[in-house]
Design a protein around this motif. Structure first.
Motif, PDB file in Angstrom:
ATOM      1  N   ASN A   1      24.450   9.806  40.002  1.00 10.53           N
ATOM      2  CA  ASN A   1      25.801  10.097  40.263  1.00 10.53           C
ATOM      3  C   ASN A   1      25.943  11.717  40.273  1.00 10.53           C
ATOM      4  O   ASN A   1      25.554  12.169  39.548  1.00 10.53           O
ATOM      5  N   PRO A   2      26.962  12.179  41.111  1.00  7.17           N
ATOM      6  CA  PRO A   2      27.114  13.669  40.917  1.00  7.17           C
ATOM      7  C   PRO A   2      27.754  13.921  39.663  1.00  7.17           C
ATOM      8  O   PRO A   2      27.515  14.951  39.323  1.00  7.17           O
ATOM      9  N   SER A   3      28.790  13.046  39.337  1.00  3.68           N
ATOM     10  CA  SER A   3      29.259  13.365  37.875  1.00  3.68           C
ATOM     11  C   SER A   3      28.273  13.611  36.840  1.00  3.68           C
ATOM     12  O   SER A   3      28.258  14.450  36.096  1.00  3.68           O
ATOM     13  N   MET A   4      27.147  12.478  36.770  1.00  2.00           N
ATOM     14  CA  MET A   4      26.101  12.828  35.597  1.00  2.00           C
ATOM     15  C   MET A   4      25.371  13.926  35.981  1.00  2.00           C
ATOM     16  O   MET A   4      24.854  14.814  35.028  1.00  2.00           O
ATOM     17  N   PHE A   5      25.260  14.239  37.233  1.00  2.83           N
ATOM     18  CA  PHE A   5      24.364  15.574  37.664  1.00  2.83           C
ATOM     19  C   PHE A   5      25.305  16.854  37.018  1.00  2.83           C
ATOM     20  O   PHE A   5      24.539  17.880  36.683  1.00  2.83           O
ATOM     21  N   GLY A   6      26.783  16.852  37.504  1.00  2.66           N
ATOM     22  CA  GLY A   6      27.462  17.716  37.016  1.00  2.66           C
ATOM     23  C   GLY A   6      27.327  18.199  35.403  1.00  2.66           C
ATOM     24  O   GLY A   6      27.377  19.382  34.860  1.00  2.66           O
ATOM     25  N   ASP A   7      27.408  16.953  34.935  1.00  2.00           N
ATOM     26  CA  ASP A   7      27.431  16.767  33.316  1.00  2.00           C
ATOM     27  C   ASP A   7      26.106  17.702  32.840  1.00  2.00           C
ATOM     28  O   ASP A   7      26.170  18.390  31.818  1.00  2.00           O
ATOM     29  N   LEU A   8      24.845  17.320  33.333  1.00  2.00           N
ATOM     30  CA  LEU A   8      23.649  17.804  33.019  1.00  2.00           C
ATOM     31  C   LEU A   8      23.332  19.215  33.216  1.00  2.00           C
ATOM     32  O   LEU A   8      23.252  20.285  32.564  1.00  2.00           O
ATOM     33  N   PHE A   9      24.146  19.628  34.426  1.00  2.00           N
ATOM     34  CA  PHE A   9      24.128  20.905  35.325  1.00  2.00           C
ATOM     35  C   PHE A   9      24.954  22.019  34.319  1.00  2.00           C
ATOM     36  O   PHE A   9      24.152  22.991  34.196  1.00  2.00           O
ATOM     37  N   PHE A  10      25.901  21.712  34.077  1.00  2.00           N
ATOM     38  CA  PHE A  10      26.999  22.530  33.399  1.00  2.00           C
ATOM     39  C   PHE A  10      26.939  22.588  31.792  1.00  2.00           C
ATOM     40  O   PHE A  10      27.505  23.193  31.175  1.00  2.00           O
ATOM     41  N   ARG A  11      25.913  21.555  31.432  1.00  2.00           N
ATOM     42  CA  ARG A  11      25.686  21.900  29.869  1.00  2.00           C
ATOM     43  C   ARG A  11      24.669  22.313  29.299  1.00  2.00           C
ATOM     44  O   ARG A  11      24.393  23.206  28.651  1.00  2.00           O
ATOM     45  N   ASP A  12      23.394  21.086  29.654  1.00  4.36           N
ATOM     46  CA  ASP A  12      22.126  21.752  29.262  1.00  4.36           C
ATOM     47  C   ASP A  12      21.461  22.763  30.070  1.00  4.36           C
ATOM     48  O   ASP A  12      20.633  23.488  29.485  1.00  4.36           O
ATOM     49  N   PHE A  13      21.866  23.050  31.159  1.00  5.83           N
ATOM     50  CA  PHE A  13      21.334  24.152  32.168  1.00  5.83           C
ATOM     51  C   PHE A  13      22.292  25.110  32.281  1.00  5.83           C
ATOM     52  O   PHE A  13      22.431  25.866  33.487  1.00  5.83           O
ATOM     53  N   LEU A  14      23.368  25.451  31.589  1.00  6.94           N
ATOM     54  CA  LEU A  14      24.255  26.453  32.021  1.00  6.94           C
ATOM     55  C   LEU A  14      23.848  27.846  32.011  1.00  6.94           C
ATOM     56  O   LEU A  14      24.158  28.631  32.857  1.00  6.94           O
ATOM     57  N   LEU A  15      22.657  28.255  30.920  1.00  3.86           N
ATOM     58  CA  LEU A  15      22.338  29.358  31.161  1.00  3.86           C
ATOM     59  C   LEU A  15      21.503  29.755  32.332  1.00  3.86           C
ATOM     60  O   LEU A  15      21.557  30.640  33.068  1.00  3.86           O
ATOM     61  N   HIS A  16      20.679  28.695  32.742  1.00  7.85           N
ATOM     62  CA  HIS A  16      19.941  28.759  33.913  1.00  7.85           C
ATOM     63  C   HIS A  16      20.987  29.022  35.259  1.00  7.85           C
ATOM     64  O   HIS A  16      20.475  29.767  36.081  1.00  7.85           O
ATOM     65  N   PHE A  17      22.052  28.173  35.274  1.00  9.78           N
ATOM     66  CA  PHE A  17      23.054  28.433  36.067  1.00  9.78           C
ATOM     67  C   PHE A  17      23.407  29.829  36.397  1.00  9.78           C
ATOM     68  O   PHE A  17      23.500  30.404  37.245  1.00  9.78           O
ATOM     69  N   GLU A  18      23.802  30.477  35.098  1.00  9.83           N
ATOM     70  CA  GLU A  18      24.233  32.029  35.314  1.00  9.83           C
ATOM     71  C   GLU A  18      23.131  32.729  35.869  1.00  9.83           C
ATOM     72  O   GLU A  18      23.483  33.772  36.525  1.00  9.83           O
ATOM     73  N   VAL A  19      22.087  32.664  35.260  1.00 10.91           N
ATOM     74  CA  VAL A  19      20.912  33.489  35.656  1.00 10.91           C
ATOM     75  C   VAL A  19      20.751  33.328  37.426  1.00 10.91           C
ATOM     76  O   VAL A  19      20.549  34.402  37.945  1.00 10.91           O
ATOM     77  N   VAL A  20      20.709  32.011  37.638  1.00 11.36           N
ATOM     78  CA  VAL A  20      20.498  32.096  39.301  1.00 11.36           C
ATOM     79  C   VAL A  20      21.734  32.644  39.987  1.00 11.36           C
ATOM     80  O   VAL A  20      21.425  33.203  41.030  1.00 11.36           O
ATOM     81  N   SER A  21      23.073  32.571  39.414  1.00  7.69           N
ATOM     82  CA  SER A  21      24.063  33.029  40.020  1.00  7.69           C
ATOM     83  C   SER A  21      23.758  34.687  40.122  1.00  7.69           C
ATOM     84  O   SER A  21      24.097  35.601  41.133  1.00  7.69           O
ATOM     85  N   VAL A  22      23.229  35.199  38.956  1.00 10.63           N
ATOM     86  CA  VAL A  22      22.882  36.744  39.234  1.00 10.63           C
ATOM     87  C   VAL A  22      21.975  36.832  40.100  1.00 10.63           C
ATOM     88  O   VAL A  22      21.870  37.874  40.854  1.00 10.63           O
ATOM     89  N   LEU A  23      20.689  35.922  40.356  1.00 14.46           N
ATOM     90  CA  LEU A  23      19.791  36.349  41.227  1.00 14.46           C
ATOM     91  C   LEU A  23      20.326  36.367  42.725  1.00 14.46           C
ATOM     92  O   LEU A  23      19.978  36.976  43.473  1.00 14.46           O
ATOM     93  N   LEU A  24      21.384  35.238  42.962  1.00 13.42           N
ATOM     94  CA  LEU A  24      21.834  35.273  44.167  1.00 13.42           C
ATOM     95  C   LEU A  24      22.824  36.624  44.425  1.00 13.42           C
ATOM     96  O   LEU A  24      22.675  36.979  45.717  1.00 13.42           O
ATOM     97  N   LEU A  25      23.268  37.238  43.527  1.00 12.40           N
ATOM     98  CA  LEU A  25      24.194  38.348  43.422  1.00 12.40           C
ATOM     99  C   LEU A  25      23.110  39.367  43.943  1.00 12.40           C
ATOM    100  O   LEU A  25      23.469  40.268  44.936  1.00 12.40           O
ATOM    101  N   VAL A  26      22.057  39.607  43.316  1.00  9.24           N
ATOM    102  CA  VAL A  26      20.798  40.634  43.538  1.00  9.24           C
ATOM    103  C   VAL A  26      20.727  40.248  44.928  1.00  9.24           C
ATOM    104  O   VAL A  26      20.374  41.498  45.650  1.00  9.24           O
ATOM    105  N   ALA A  27      20.202  39.212  45.369  1.00 12.11           N
ATOM    106  CA  ALA A  27      19.930  38.833  46.629  1.00 12.11           C
ATOM    107  C   ALA A  27      21.021  39.525  47.826  1.00 12.11           C
ATOM    108  O   ALA A  27      20.345  40.120  48.842  1.00 12.11           O
ATOM    109  N   LEU A  28      22.030  38.998  47.631  1.00 13.92           N
ATOM    110  CA  LEU A  28      23.090  39.670  48.560  1.00 13.92           C
ATOM    111  C   LEU A  28      23.214  40.908  48.546  1.00 13.92           C
ATOM    112  O   LEU A  28      23.139  41.573  49.666  1.00 13.92           O
ATOM    113  N   ILE A  29      23.028  41.986  47.628  1.00 15.22           N
ATOM    114  CA  ILE A  29      23.168  43.347  47.490  1.00 15.22           C
ATOM    115  C   ILE A  29      21.765  43.867  48.280  1.00 15.22           C
ATOM    116  O   ILE A  29      21.917  44.453  49.119  1.00 15.22           O
ATOM    117  N   GLY A  30      20.899  43.089  47.876  1.00 13.73           N
ATOM    118  CA  GLY A  30      19.426  43.809  48.513  1.00 13.73           C
ATOM    119  C   GLY A  30      19.606  43.265  49.914  1.00 13.73           C
ATOM    120  O   GLY A  30      18.978  44.316  50.746  1.00 13.73           O
TER     121      GLY A  30
END
Lengths: 100, 165
Positions: free
Chosen positions: B127-156
């Motif tokens: 379910n998307p809801s179960m996915f979001g629950d896992l994504f924004f709780r257990d993998f919150l740090l990873h999510f933030e790191v990936v957002s920084v990666l995307l920002l770096v790629a954008l600037i690059g």
């Protein structure tokens, strides 16, 4: 019902195809697409394991691979366009300025 | 015999072969598109509807379009492909293949709910809801790191496309 082994074999075949393409082709754009093929093979393996082990963490990992692939393509294509401005060519054998 | 798996598995392998064997980059990109769509269909089979949607939206919709855009920009494949496109049988077979693909996806999505997995899946698996629950709780740090990666790629990406590098 296809078993986990089916998915592992399919994923390995796709990864192998991507590797062969990357190592044998000379067009830089086709090299990019071969990398995408390999990333997709890994995604398929992660989703298959996620399903057969009933653990959704695999699907989350796939999302991270999506993000990395997007970043890779954005930067890689920008580098390719920068190279093209100098060499006017997408054949990687022509990019030999740094070759010994 | 799992027909759904075999159809899309063979389709992805054939399209993958076409991707690495095609002479021009543009037909190669179309082969890669077929790989993406058939893998998205397999994701539906594996109880990952959200990943299937992302596969179509991000890979086929964003990444491949960017690659095709660069192919058009750098290689000007128009002249060489115009002769092939003028061939009516080529267009006809393309339309037929596209129609078959749509039909297969429709048949496949109808049958997805009947599929029983090896291991009993927990309620609401995929379910998307179960996915979001896992994504924004257990993998919150990873999510933030990936957002920084995307920002770096954008600037690059912006930096690399400057007129004078």
């Amino acid at each position: 019902m296809a078993s986990l082994t089916h998915y592992i074999v399919l994923s390995s075949i796709l990864f192998g195809l991507g590797t062969i393409g990357f190592l044998t082709r000379r067009n830089a754009l086709i090299l990019f697409m071969s990398i995408e093929l390999m990333l997709n093979a890994v995604n398929l393996m992660l989703v298959a394991f996620s399903n057969f082990m009933a653990d959704m963490a695999g699907q989350v990992m796939v999302l991270f691979i999506f993000a990395v692939a997007a970043a890779e393509v954005a930067v890689g294509l920008a580098i390719l366009i920068g190279l093209f401005r100098h060499v006017r060519e997408v054949d990687i054998t022509k990019f030999n300025v740094l070759k010994w | 015999m799992d027909l759904y798996f075999w159809v899309f598995a063979s389709m992805s392998v054939l399209a993958g072969l076409f991707t690495i064997a095609a002479k021009d980059a543009l037909p190669s990109a179309m082969g890669l598109l077929t790989v993406f769509i058939s893998l998205a269909s397999l994701y539906l089979h594996l109880h990952a509807p959200l990943i299937a949607i992302f596969q179509v939206a991000i890979y086929a919709g964003a990444i491949l379009i960017l690659v095709v855009f660069v192919i058009m920009l750098l290689m000007a494949p128009g002249e060489r492909l115009a002769a092939i496109q003028a061939n009516v049988s080529y267009r006809g077979s393309g339309a037929l293949l596209g129609m078959c693909l749509i039909g297969l996806v429709l048949v496949g999505t109808k049958g997805v709910s009947d599929i029983v997995s090896m291991k009993a899946l927990p309620e609401g698996f995929g379910n998307p809801s179960m996915f979001g629950d896992l994504f924004f709780r257990d993998f919150l740090l990873h999510f933030e790191v990936v957002s920084v990666l995307l920002l770096v790629a954008l600037i690059g990406g912006i930096y690399l496309c400057k007129k004078k590098l």
